[in-house]
Write a protein that holds these residues in place. Structure first.
Motif, PDB file in Angstrom:
ATOM      1  N   ALA A 165       0.826  -1.204   0.000  1.00  0.00           N
ATOM      2  CA  ALA A 165       0.000   0.000   0.000  1.00  0.00           C
ATOM      3  C   ALA A 165       0.865   1.261   0.000  1.00  0.00           C
ATOM      4  O   ALA A 165       1.982   1.272   0.528  1.00  0.00           O
ATOM      5  N   GLU A 166       0.335   2.311  -0.588  1.00  0.00           N
ATOM      6  CA  GLU A 166       0.918   3.643  -0.432  1.00  0.00           C
ATOM      7  C   GLU A 166       0.326   4.242   0.839  1.00  0.00           C
ATOM      8  O   GLU A 166      -0.885   4.191   1.045  1.00  0.00           O
ATOM      9  N   VAL A 167       1.166   4.802   1.703  1.00  0.00           N
ATOM     10  CA  VAL A 167       0.714   5.317   2.998  1.00  0.00           C
ATOM     11  C   VAL A 167       1.022   6.803   3.092  1.00  0.00           C
ATOM     12  O   VAL A 167       2.170   7.223   2.929  1.00  0.00           O
ATOM     13  N   LEU A 168      -0.024   7.590   3.345  1.00  0.00           N
ATOM     14  CA  LEU A 168       0.115   9.025   3.579  1.00  0.00           C
ATOM     15  C   LEU A 168      -0.392   9.354   4.977  1.00  0.00           C
ATOM     16  O   LEU A 168      -1.431   8.844   5.405  1.00  0.00           O
ATOM     17  N   VAL A 169       0.357  10.208   5.665  1.00  0.00           N
ATOM     18  CA  VAL A 169      -0.036  10.668   6.991  1.00  0.00           C
ATOM     19  C   VAL A 169       0.104  12.178   7.036  1.00  0.00           C
ATOM     20  O   VAL A 169       0.834  12.775   6.247  1.00  0.00           O
ATOM     21  N   ALA A 170      -0.612  12.789   7.978  1.00  0.00           N
ATOM     22  CA  ALA A 170      -0.490  14.233   8.179  1.00  0.00           C
ATOM     23  C   ALA A 170      -0.321  14.503   9.657  1.00  0.00           C
ATOM     24  O   ALA A 170      -0.962  13.851  10.496  1.00  0.00           O
ATOM     25  N   ASP A 171       0.506  15.492   9.985  1.00  0.00           N
ATOM     26  CA  ASP A 171       0.800  15.759  11.393  1.00  0.00           C
ATOM     27  C   ASP A 171       1.085  17.246  11.608  1.00  0.00           C
ATOM     28  O   ASP A 171       1.841  17.849  10.838  1.00  0.00           O
ATOM     29  N   PRO A 172       0.510  17.842  12.670  1.00  0.00           N
ATOM     30  CA  PRO A 172       0.725  19.259  12.964  1.00  0.00           C
ATOM     31  C   PRO A 172       1.833  19.504  13.987  1.00  0.00           C
ATOM     32  O   PRO A 172       1.740  20.417  14.807  1.00  0.00           O
ATOM     33  N   GLY A 173       2.873  18.673  13.948  1.00  0.00           N
ATOM     34  CA  GLY A 173       3.985  18.867  14.864  1.00  0.00           C
ATOM     35  C   GLY A 173       3.774  18.268  16.229  1.00  0.00           C
ATOM     36  O   GLY A 173       4.264  18.802  17.237  1.00  0.00           O
ATOM     37  N   ARG A 174       3.083  17.139  16.290  1.00  0.00           N
ATOM     38  CA  ARG A 174       2.876  16.460  17.570  1.00  0.00           C
ATOM     39  C   ARG A 174       4.207  15.917  18.100  1.00  0.00           C
ATOM     40  O   ARG A 174       5.177  15.738  17.363  1.00  0.00           O
ATOM     41  N   ALA A 175       4.213  15.593  19.378  1.00  0.00           N
ATOM     42  CA  ALA A 175       5.458  15.242  20.066  1.00  0.00           C
ATOM     43  C   ALA A 175       6.093  13.967  19.541  1.00  0.00           C
ATOM     44  O   ALA A 175       7.319  13.807  19.596  1.00  0.00           O
ATOM     45  N   PHE A 176       5.303  13.038  19.005  1.00  0.00           N
ATOM     46  CA  PHE A 176       5.838  11.717  18.703  1.00  0.00           C
ATOM     47  C   PHE A 176       5.814  11.399  17.205  1.00  0.00           C
ATOM     48  O   PHE A 176       5.853  10.230  16.829  1.00  0.00           O
ATOM     49  N   VAL A 177       5.770  12.426  16.364  1.00  0.00           N
ATOM     50  CA  VAL A 177       5.819  12.178  14.925  1.00  0.00           C
ATOM     51  C   VAL A 177       7.208  11.645  14.544  1.00  0.00           C
ATOM     52  O   VAL A 177       8.222  12.255  14.882  1.00  0.00           O
ATOM     53  N   PRO A 178       7.292  10.501  13.873  1.00  0.00           N
ATOM     54  CA  PRO A 178       8.590   9.922  13.492  1.00  0.00           C
ATOM     55  C   PRO A 178       9.093  10.531  12.185  1.00  0.00           C
ATOM     56  O   PRO A 178       9.209   9.855  11.158  1.00  0.00           O
ATOM     57  N   ALA A 179       9.419  11.802  12.217  1.00  0.00           N
ATOM     58  CA  ALA A 179       9.718  12.551  10.998  1.00  0.00           C
ATOM     59  C   ALA A 179      10.869  11.937  10.206  1.00  0.00           C
ATOM     60  O   ALA A 179      10.888  12.006   8.969  1.00  0.00           O
ATOM     61  N   ALA A 180      11.820  11.316  10.883  1.00  0.00           N
ATOM     62  CA  ALA A 180      12.971  10.745  10.184  1.00  0.00           C
ATOM     63  C   ALA A 180      12.582   9.578   9.289  1.00  0.00           C
ATOM     64  O   ALA A 180      13.314   9.241   8.354  1.00  0.00           O
ATOM     65  N   SER A 181      11.424   8.986   9.546  1.00  0.00           N
ATOM     66  CA  SER A 181      10.966   7.849   8.745  1.00  0.00           C
ATOM     67  C   SER A 181      10.018   8.263   7.625  1.00  0.00           C
ATOM     68  O   SER A 181       9.526   7.406   6.884  1.00  0.00           O
ATOM     69  N   LEU A 182       9.763   9.574   7.504  1.00  0.00           N
ATOM     70  CA  LEU A 182       8.731  10.056   6.601  1.00  0.00           C
ATOM     71  C   LEU A 182       9.305  11.009   5.565  1.00  0.00           C
ATOM     72  O   LEU A 182      10.284  11.704   5.821  1.00  0.00           O
ATOM     73  N   THR A 183       8.662  11.058   4.395  1.00  0.00           N
ATOM     74  CA  THR A 183       9.051  11.969   3.316  1.00  0.00           C
ATOM     75  C   THR A 183       8.013  13.069   3.183  1.00  0.00           C
ATOM     76  O   THR A 183       6.813  12.790   3.046  1.00  0.00           O
ATOM     77  N   VAL A 184       8.459  14.313   3.218  1.00  0.00           N
ATOM     78  CA  VAL A 184       7.543  15.457   3.148  1.00  0.00           C
ATOM     79  C   VAL A 184       6.962  15.587   1.742  1.00  0.00           C
ATOM     80  O   VAL A 184       7.691  15.581   0.751  1.00  0.00           O
ATOM     81  N   LEU A 185       5.632  15.724   1.675  1.00  0.00           N
ATOM     82  CA  LEU A 185       4.945  15.967   0.409  1.00  0.00           C
ATOM     83  C   LEU A 185       4.441  17.401   0.295  1.00  0.00           C
ATOM     84  O   LEU A 185       4.487  17.985  -0.790  1.00  0.00           O
TER      85      LEU A 185
END
Length: 210
Positions: A165-185
């Motif tokens: 699957a293609e996985v998209l997530v959205a986050d407003p800067g919460r404390a536990f966002v795993p940003a290092a594992s994600l690609t910004v769109l």
């Protein structure tokens, strides 16, 4: 009182600030989350009664980039109001499903989808117990606000990627966002209710996982 009746009694229909082509049953702007929670008398917080920042941004992204979901099977997890699934359906998804662990959220999703003229298959869905099935696109708006939920969500979402699957997530800067594992769109400035957030506008990032 049935879940649908309880949902309707606690909310009124209103357009979503960043996604005005969609309207949702929404708690009164001045009503604090804990106040509505007391009114419902339920164990689960009524997250379904508010257009959260992550969901708004992800819905906007899908409507502005419909090729992401057009003709594809879509699953929106931790769906709350169903906003993201409704946007996917409006953007041309072959099918849109929405899951949430709260039965009141499931009722809200069904009512909201019908009011917006789209078909969304809503059901109780536990990230700890289920997988993404045959979904080609998996969506999650704002699931990184609590450590245990963030870890659970990432296990589920990584499994969905592994299944194709293609996985998209959205986050407003919460404390536990795993940003290092994600690609910004994309990034969006999202108007929100100050009854549920610490500022009237939140910067939300839409990411791809994998």
């Amino acid at each position: 009182m049935t879940p649908e009746a309880l949902v309707r009694s606690a909310t009124a229909r209103a357009p979503v600030p960043l996604v005005e082509e969609i309207s949702l049953l929404t708690a009164a702007p001045a009503l604090e989350l804990w106040e509505l929670w007391q009114q419902t008398g339920r164990d689960d917080p009524p997250f379904w009664a508010y257009p959260w920042a992550g969901g708004q941004a992800l819905a906007r992204h899908l409507l502005d980039n419909p090729a992401t979901v057009r003709g594809r099977r879509v699953l929106d997890v931790a769906s709350g109001s169903g906003l993201v699934a409704i946007a996917a359906a409006k953007a041309g998804a072959a099918s849109a499903a929405a899951g949430d662990i709260d039965p009141l959220a499931v009722a809200a999703i069904s009512v909201n989808a019908s009011a917006n003229g789209v078909s969304v298959a809503a059901r109780v869905f536990d990230l700890a117990e289920e997988d993404a099935g045959d979904a080609e696109v998996v969506l999650a708006g704002d699931v990184f606000y609590q450590r245990q939920l963030a870890e659970l969500a990432m296990r589920f979402l990584r499994a969905a990627v592994s299944a194709g699957a293609e996985v998209l997530v959205a986050d407003p800067g919460r404390a536990f966002v795993p940003a290092a594992s994600l690609t910004v769109l994309a990034r969006y400035e999202v108007p929100v209710l100050t009854a549920i957030e610490d500022a009237p506008v939140k910067t939300v990032t839409v990411y791809r996982l994998g």
